[in-house]
Design an enzyme around this catalytic site. Structure first.
Site, PDB file in Angstrom:
ATOM      1  N   SER A 196       0.812  -1.212   0.000  1.00 44.36           N
ATOM      2  CA  SER A 196       0.000   0.000   0.000  1.00 44.36           C
ATOM      3  C   SER A 196       0.852   1.272   0.000  1.00 44.36           C
ATOM      4  CB  SER A 196      -0.954  -0.043   1.189  1.00 44.36           C
ATOM      5  OG  SER A 196      -1.887   1.005   1.154  1.00 44.36           O
ATOM      6  N   ASP A 227      -2.906   6.392  -3.190  1.00 41.08           N
ATOM      7  CA  ASP A 227      -1.768   5.785  -2.499  1.00 41.08           C
ATOM      8  C   ASP A 227      -1.204   4.686  -3.387  1.00 41.08           C
ATOM      9  OD1 ASP A 227      -3.804   3.923  -2.160  1.00 41.08           O
ATOM     10  OD2 ASP A 227      -3.106   3.282  -0.194  1.00 41.08           O
ATOM     11  N   GLY A 271      -0.497  -0.276  16.133  1.00 48.94           N
ATOM     12  CA  GLY A 271      -0.710  -1.706  15.952  1.00 48.94           C
ATOM     13  C   GLY A 271       0.547  -2.459  15.581  1.00 48.94           C
ATOM     14  N   THR A 272       1.634  -1.722  15.253  1.00 46.47           N
ATOM     15  CA  THR A 272       2.816  -2.400  14.713  1.00 46.47           C
ATOM     16  C   THR A 272       4.124  -2.068  15.418  1.00 46.47           C
ATOM     17  OG1 THR A 272       3.038  -0.615  13.090  1.00 46.47           O
ATOM     18  CG2 THR A 272       1.828  -2.593  12.395  1.00 46.47           C
TER      19      THR A 272
END
Length: 543
Positions: free
Chosen positions: A64, A276, A500-501
């Site tokens: 992405s 994107d 989240g990472t």
């Protein structure tokens, strides 16, 4: 299961020692050189998922908006939606299994899901334009063929195009022709039919400048452009001919940096938009005559689309259950405008498109967008049937025309996932039909000044949230501190959430002025630093 074949195949895609990855909302993402074994194993998992559901499953090789040296993989479920959450743990376990554990992990999935390995299976594979994507998609194919499954490699496609194709194939073409060409034809017909209904429709349209992020969206919009002329004139920048993917360009860059991408020639008051890297996000923007930059993000897009649909519903006389789904990052002005002016209910979901998608499915018409520009509109079968019926039986010519517009909107929107090309065409059609310039669209409401920051912490798990991530429950005292800080500023709010990472805490603040938003964001960062175990130097005030 053809175990010997699987193990031989796996040996060609050996897992690096000690590497641990997590399947999240965006699938797996990391440096491309670490992903060969993951791709092979996601090929295996896609086959198992296909046998379990008895439908075609998609595998998209993309990272992405990440830098070009990264890559990743997403699995696509039968109706074009993201992989169900229950299977994310299987993906994680499979990716992290050592070679000697692989047989056991696969066997456990088969047993837990009661999969009949004699059932047929089929996988649809797509990839973006990253240099690593072709070889990684071959690793997926190795995994698929190790279990003697059918597959079709669609090559270079946008992520939304693969989602569309999977849905088309699993609905026997009812959603559309399952090919990139079918995608172009369905969307362009709906767009042209919609714009044709504008009383001010002209042969030539003013130009839209598109920043393609040097990615797959550039290739695909070039292919599609001939279907859109003369209704829409496009000028493409960052088309991949020389720049690097997502480098100083693309929707994420524009949204985060709050400035135009490199490589685009912006004229005063001219409409511009950015995709994107895999073309599932879009943001609009323009420069005014004084060189001031104005961003129209996912909140502005959701407001434009939901207002247009609401107006058409009033014209056709349908009282369908419609709502807009946002995240905590949505600007407070957009929420107030929708609820107080348009009388459209607004709901907040956790960050991550899968959470918004699931919430939007609860309504006859659910509009969802993240502020980053990822979003779409979902129509229930009931809503679609009622709208299509009214194209024939509407009480008046105006009612039938409005119903026809709604039907074209349904056909133009990619309901499987956020889609930059589809969303762009919806926006362009609405602006044409309503006679709106980008400036007039931007003036529908004024965004509250805001600021996003992050604080590095020793362990992000010390932060726990509730109320769709708008309030913290851990560590003790943090939420009370945030509440006290918010009271100091007018029209303000703030929240924090763990990444989240990585071990960072993300901080969002908004207030009546940019100075106050910046000050509130800094003070909240200090609170996080002191109460949640900040690492490194204490956050400094913004200048």
């Amino acid at each position: 299961m053809h175990l010997e074949s699987v193990l031989r195949s796996s040996a060609r895609h050996a897992k690096p020692a000690g590497l641990t990855l997590q399947y999240g909302t965006a699938g797996f993402r990391t440096k491309a050189e670490h992903l060969d074994h993951v791709m092979h194993r996601m090929g295996l998992l896609a086959v198992l998922r296909s046998k379990k559901t008895k439908f075609i499953i998609g595998v998209m090789v993309t990272a992405s908006h990440n830098p070009e040296e990264d890559n990743g993989v997403k699995l696509v479920d039968p109706m074009g939606e993201m992989l169900v959450q229950e299977w994310e743990i299987y993906a994680t376990n499979l990716a992290n299994a050592e070679e000697h554990e692989l047989q056991t992990v696969l066997t456990n999935i088969i047993k837990q899901e009661a999969i009949n390995m004699q059932d047929e299976s089929s996988v649809a594979i797509g990839r973006d334009t990253r240099p690593s994507s072709e070889s990684l998609s071959l690793a997926v194919i190795d995994g698929v063929t190790a279990l003697e499954s059918k597959y079709q490699d669609y090559g270079l496609v946008t992520t939304p195009q693969l989602h569309y194709i999977v849905c088309c194939r699993n609905t026997d073409g009812r959603y559309g022709e399952p090919s990139v060409e079918g995608y172009y034809q369905k969307l362009s017909k709906a767009f042209n039919d919609l714009v044709k209904q504008s009383p001010e429709c002209q042969a030539e349209k003013e130009c839209l400048s598109i920043d393609g992020a040097n990615g797959i969206g550039s290739l695909k919009i070039k292919e599609m452009e001939r279907y859109l002329q003369p209704r829409l004139s496009l000028q493409l920048f960052n088309d991949g001919s020389n720049g690097r993917l997502n480098y100083m360009c693309g929707a994420d860059y524009v949204k985060v940096q709050q400035k135009p991408p490199e490589g685009i020639d912006m004229k005063p008051n001219e409409r511009c938009c950015s995709f994107d890297g895999d073309a599932d996000r879009i943001v609009y923007y323009y420069k005014d005559s004084g060189d001031g930059f104005h961003l129209l993000d996912g909140d502005k897009i959701a407001t434009l689309i939901s207002t247009f649909i609401k107006e058409l519903l009033v014209k056709v006389g349908l009282e369908l259950n419609m709502a807009v789904v946002q995240t905590a990052y949505a600007n407070g002005s957009s929420t107030r405008y929708l609820e107080e002016v348009m009388k459209v209910p607004v709901y907040c979901a956790k960050t991550g498109v899968k959470h918004l998608h699931h919430k939007a499915q609860e309504f006859d018409i659910g509009v969802y967008f993240e502020a980053n520009g990822h979003g779409t509109v979902l129509f229930s079968k009931t809503a679609e049937e009622q709208i299509r019926q009214l194209t024939k039986t509407g009480a008046s010519e105006e009612s039938r025309k409005a119903a026809q517009m709604l039907e074209n909107v349904i056909n133009l929107i990619n309901q499987t996932v956020g889609d930059a090309i589809s969303d762009m065409l919806v926006i362009e059609a609405i602006l044409s039909l309503k006679g709106l310039t980008i400036q007039k669209w931007n003036e529908i409401y004024t965004d509250l000044p805001n600021r996003q920051l992050k604080v590095t912490v020793a362990d992000r798990k010390v932060i726990d949230t509730t109320d769709a991530e708008r309030r913290t429950v851990k560590p003790p005292g943090l939420q009370e501190k945030i509440d006290d800080l918010v009271k100091k500023y007018n029209m303000s709010r703030a929240f924090v959430r763990p990444s989240g990472t990585e071990d960072v805490v993300r901080v969002y603040a908004e207030a009546d002025t940019q100075e106050n938003a910046d000050a509130l964001a800094h003070e909240v960062c200090l609170a996080v630093y002191h109460l949640a175990g900040g690492v490194g130097d204490q956050p400094k005030p913004l200048r």
